[in-house]
Design an enzyme around this catalytic site. Structure first.
Site, PDB file in Angstrom:
ATOM      1  N   ALA A 147       0.823  -1.217   0.000  1.00 19.65           N
ATOM      2  CA  ALA A 147       0.000   0.000   0.000  1.00 19.65           C
ATOM      3  C   ALA A 147       0.850   1.256   0.000  1.00 19.65           C
ATOM      4  O   ALA A 147       0.622   2.178   0.777  1.00 19.65           O
ATOM      5  CB  ALA A 147      -0.945  -0.014   1.208  1.00 19.65           C
ATOM      6  N   GLY A 148       1.846   1.297  -0.883  1.00 20.30           N
ATOM      7  CA  GLY A 148       2.613   2.519  -1.066  1.00 20.30           C
ATOM      8  C   GLY A 148       1.862   3.477  -1.969  1.00 20.30           C
ATOM      9  O   GLY A 148       0.624   3.482  -2.006  1.00 20.30           O
ATOM     10  N   ALA A 149       2.591   4.270  -2.737  1.00 19.15           N
ATOM     11  CA  ALA A 149       1.949   5.278  -3.569  1.00 19.15           C
ATOM     12  C   ALA A 149       1.031   4.659  -4.623  1.00 19.15           C
ATOM     13  O   ALA A 149      -0.128   5.061  -4.769  1.00 19.15           O
ATOM     14  CB  ALA A 149       3.023   6.143  -4.236  1.00 19.15           C
ATOM     15  N   ILE A 150       1.527   3.657  -5.347  1.00 23.23           N
ATOM     16  CA  ILE A 150       0.718   3.041  -6.392  1.00 23.23           C
ATOM     17  C   ILE A 150      -0.372   2.167  -5.793  1.00 23.23           C
ATOM     18  O   ILE A 150      -1.547   2.252  -6.179  1.00 23.23           O
ATOM     19  CB  ILE A 150       1.605   2.206  -7.335  1.00 23.23           C
ATOM     20  CG1 ILE A 150       2.629   3.106  -8.044  1.00 23.23           C
ATOM     21  CG2 ILE A 150       0.752   1.463  -8.357  1.00 23.23           C
ATOM     22  CD1 ILE A 150       2.028   4.207  -8.869  1.00 23.23           C
TER      23      ILE A 150
ATOM     24  N   ASN B 200       7.979  -1.649 -11.673  1.00 23.06           N
ATOM     25  CA  ASN B 200       8.714  -1.038 -12.785  1.00 23.06           C
ATOM     26  C   ASN B 200       9.721  -2.006 -13.388  1.00 23.06           C
ATOM     27  O   ASN B 200      10.096  -3.005 -12.787  1.00 23.06           O
ATOM     28  CB  ASN B 200       9.457   0.208 -12.297  1.00 23.06           C
ATOM     29  CG  ASN B 200       8.523   1.364 -12.008  1.00 23.06           C
ATOM     30  OD1 ASN B 200       7.531   1.562 -12.697  1.00 23.06           O
ATOM     31  ND2 ASN B 200       8.849   2.149 -10.989  1.00 23.06           N
TER      32      ASN B 200
ATOM     33  N   LYS C  22       7.453   2.084 -21.015  1.00 25.36           N
ATOM     34  CA  LYS C  22       7.681   2.429 -19.608  1.00 25.36           C
ATOM     35  C   LYS C  22       9.131   2.144 -19.204  1.00 25.36           C
ATOM     36  O   LYS C  22       9.734   2.911 -18.444  1.00 25.36           O
ATOM     37  CB  LYS C  22       6.714   1.621 -18.732  1.00 25.36           C
ATOM     38  CG  LYS C  22       6.805   1.942 -17.228  1.00 25.36           C
ATOM     39  CD  LYS C  22       6.272   3.314 -16.912  1.00 25.36           C
ATOM     40  CE  LYS C  22       6.335   3.617 -15.412  1.00 25.36           C
ATOM     41  NZ  LYS C  22       5.397   2.794 -14.629  1.00 25.36           N
TER      42      LYS C  22
ATOM     43  N   ASN D 193      11.682   4.689 -17.482  1.00 25.67           N
ATOM     44  CA  ASN D 193      12.308   4.382 -16.192  1.00 25.67           C
ATOM     45  C   ASN D 193      13.827   4.452 -16.259  1.00 25.67           C
ATOM     46  O   ASN D 193      14.471   5.099 -15.430  1.00 25.67           O
ATOM     47  CB  ASN D 193      11.889   2.998 -15.714  1.00 25.67           C
ATOM     48  CG  ASN D 193      10.482   2.934 -15.172  1.00 25.67           C
ATOM     49  OD1 ASN D 193       9.842   1.889 -15.211  1.00 25.67           O
ATOM     50  ND2 ASN D 193       9.967   4.040 -14.660  1.00 25.67           N
TER      51      ASN D 193
ATOM     52  N   ASN E 235      15.248   7.336 -13.919  1.00 30.89           N
ATOM     53  CA  ASN E 235      15.386   6.942 -12.520  1.00 30.89           C
ATOM     54  C   ASN E 235      16.837   6.913 -12.044  1.00 30.89           C
ATOM     55  O   ASN E 235      17.181   7.574 -11.057  1.00 30.89           O
ATOM     56  CB  ASN E 235      14.699   5.595 -12.278  1.00 30.89           C
ATOM     57  CG  ASN E 235      13.217   5.732 -12.017  1.00 30.89           C
ATOM     58  OD1 ASN E 235      12.758   5.743 -10.887  1.00 30.89           O
ATOM     59  ND2 ASN E 235      12.430   5.853 -13.075  1.00 30.89           N
TER      60      ASN E 235
ATOM     61  N   SER F  45      10.427   7.587  -8.526  1.00 29.92           N
ATOM     62  CA  SER F  45      10.285   6.659  -7.401  1.00 29.92           C
ATOM     63  C   SER F  45      11.645   6.263  -6.850  1.00 29.92           C
ATOM     64  O   SER F  45      11.812   6.047  -5.640  1.00 29.92           O
ATOM     65  CB  SER F  45       9.507   5.415  -7.836  1.00 29.92           C
ATOM     66  OG  SER F  45      10.181   4.740  -8.886  1.00 29.92           O
TER      67      SER F  45
END
Length: 360
Positions: free
Chosen positions: A23-26, A116, A218, A222, A226, A287
């Site tokens: 249950a993090g950001a995404i 990711n 994606k 990334n 990143n 992230s």
């Protein structure tokens, strides 16, 4: 503030039993939006996040406004068999997470990784010369491939920028998009069912018979931003907009596009448009930069090492990418070491006897 039964989110005819593992950001974003759409949502969480969900629920600030949800939450897989499980952990945490979800996976359960980088299932039913191989950078001993039957998986690519303000509170300032696809390319009934559920939750959802094309889109985003953000601590606006950084991003993109095309992917966006869209996302921290600042391990295996491994299959040199990934790894390991030393110093200070107070 709307609640989990917000009338603005149309409820589907058949609510699904959906578990969000992580249950993090995404994960928090998906949990709130799917709860608001009327699904029976549960969350696997731990630590402060679990405590916050139990006490206050989840709050999402996004383009829909502010939405609150109170899903069932536990650190144990005690929710029964699920229709859909979204795996929202970092790639390096998957080996610990997958065995945990086993009690919730039935004959009809769909498991959807959202992490990711290159996924461990990339070559499952890929149909090419490497069909059935494993990506050793993310699954070196085959543990991930063996933990959950590969036929249970549906691939996903998330274009969602979100950040945790505090435990249980997530903020996202850009539109949400999720692309879903079967590893085999089949436009299956279960694929369409999940797509419809996600779409009804206020997230633009697309089904594709070429999920690896979108994966590479994606992956390129990334790997070109990143690791570089870890070195420069730059936001997306800076990485795509500052000329010196933009040039490095462009070189990494060109190297990675060659790897993607060698593996048969069709990336349907040109580099210039890619750069313009990235800059328009604003002062958002990647992230990986967020993980660096929190002293967490960096997701370099799937975002960096796996792409370099894919390049080696066709003897494609990636000198700029390899250098940036190596520098990011050095920076991340140094930050973790510093965090560990700081933690030890705090513990020692706590254990040391404090000087007695002197009388006035």
């Amino acid at each position: 503030m709307s609640n989990a039964t917000s009338p603005s989110a149309a409820s589907p005819a058949e609510p699904l039993r959906i578990c969000i593992a992580g249950a993090g950001a995404i994960g928090g974003t998906l949990a709130v939006r799917l709860s608001a759409a009327g699904h029976q949502v549960s969350v696997l969480a731990r630590g402060q996040t679990l405590q916050a969900i139990r006490e206050r629920g989840l709050t999402l600030h996004d383009l829909h406004g502010t939405t609150h949800a109170r899903p069932a939450a536990s650190q144990l897989p005690e929710f029964g068999m699920q229709d859909v499980i979204f795996l929202c952990a970092k790639s390096q945490d998957m080996s610990a997470l997958l065995p945990q979800i086993a009690p919730m996976v039935g004959e009809e359960t769909v498991v959807i990784p959202t992490n990711n980088g290159v996924p461990w299932w990339y070559f499952h039913r890929e149909g090419g010369r490497f069909d059935g191989d494993t990506v050793k950078a993310v699954d070196p001993d085959g543990a991930l491939s063996n933990a959950v039957a590969l036929d249970r998986l549906i691939g996903s690519v998330l274009f969602i920028t979100a950040e945790v303000d505090s435990p249980g509170v997530i903020r996202s300032v850009n539109p949400h998009l999720m692309v879903l696809g079967e590893p085999s390319g089949a436009m299956s009934e279960r694929l369409m069912r999940v797509r419809a559920a996600v779409e009804a939750a206020g997230i633009e959802a697309r089904a594709t018979d070429r999920i690896r094309d979108k994966l590479w889109t994606k992956i390129i985003a990334n790997i070109s931003t990143n690791p570089l953000s870890v070195i420069t601590q730059g936001t997306l606006q800076q990485l795509y907009g500052v000329p010196e950084l933009r040039e490095v991003v462009s070189q990494i993109m060109r190297e990675t596009l060659l790897v993607a095309s060698s593996h048969g992917a069709r990336v349907d966006i040109d580099p210039l448009t890619f750069l313009q869209l990235g800059e328009a996302m604003g002062a958002f921290r990647t992230s990986m930069l967020q993980d660096l600042e929190r002293g967490r391990p960096l997701e370099l295996a799937s975002i960096g090492d796996a792409v370099l491994e894919m390049a080696e299959r066709y003897a494609i040199p990636m000198p700029i990418t390899r250098t940036i990934v190596s520098l990011a790894r050095f920076r991340g390991e140094a930050a973790q070491q510093q965090t560990g030393q700081t933690g030890q110093q705090r513990a020692q200070q706590t254990q040391q006897p404090q000087p007695a107070a002197r009388a006035a």
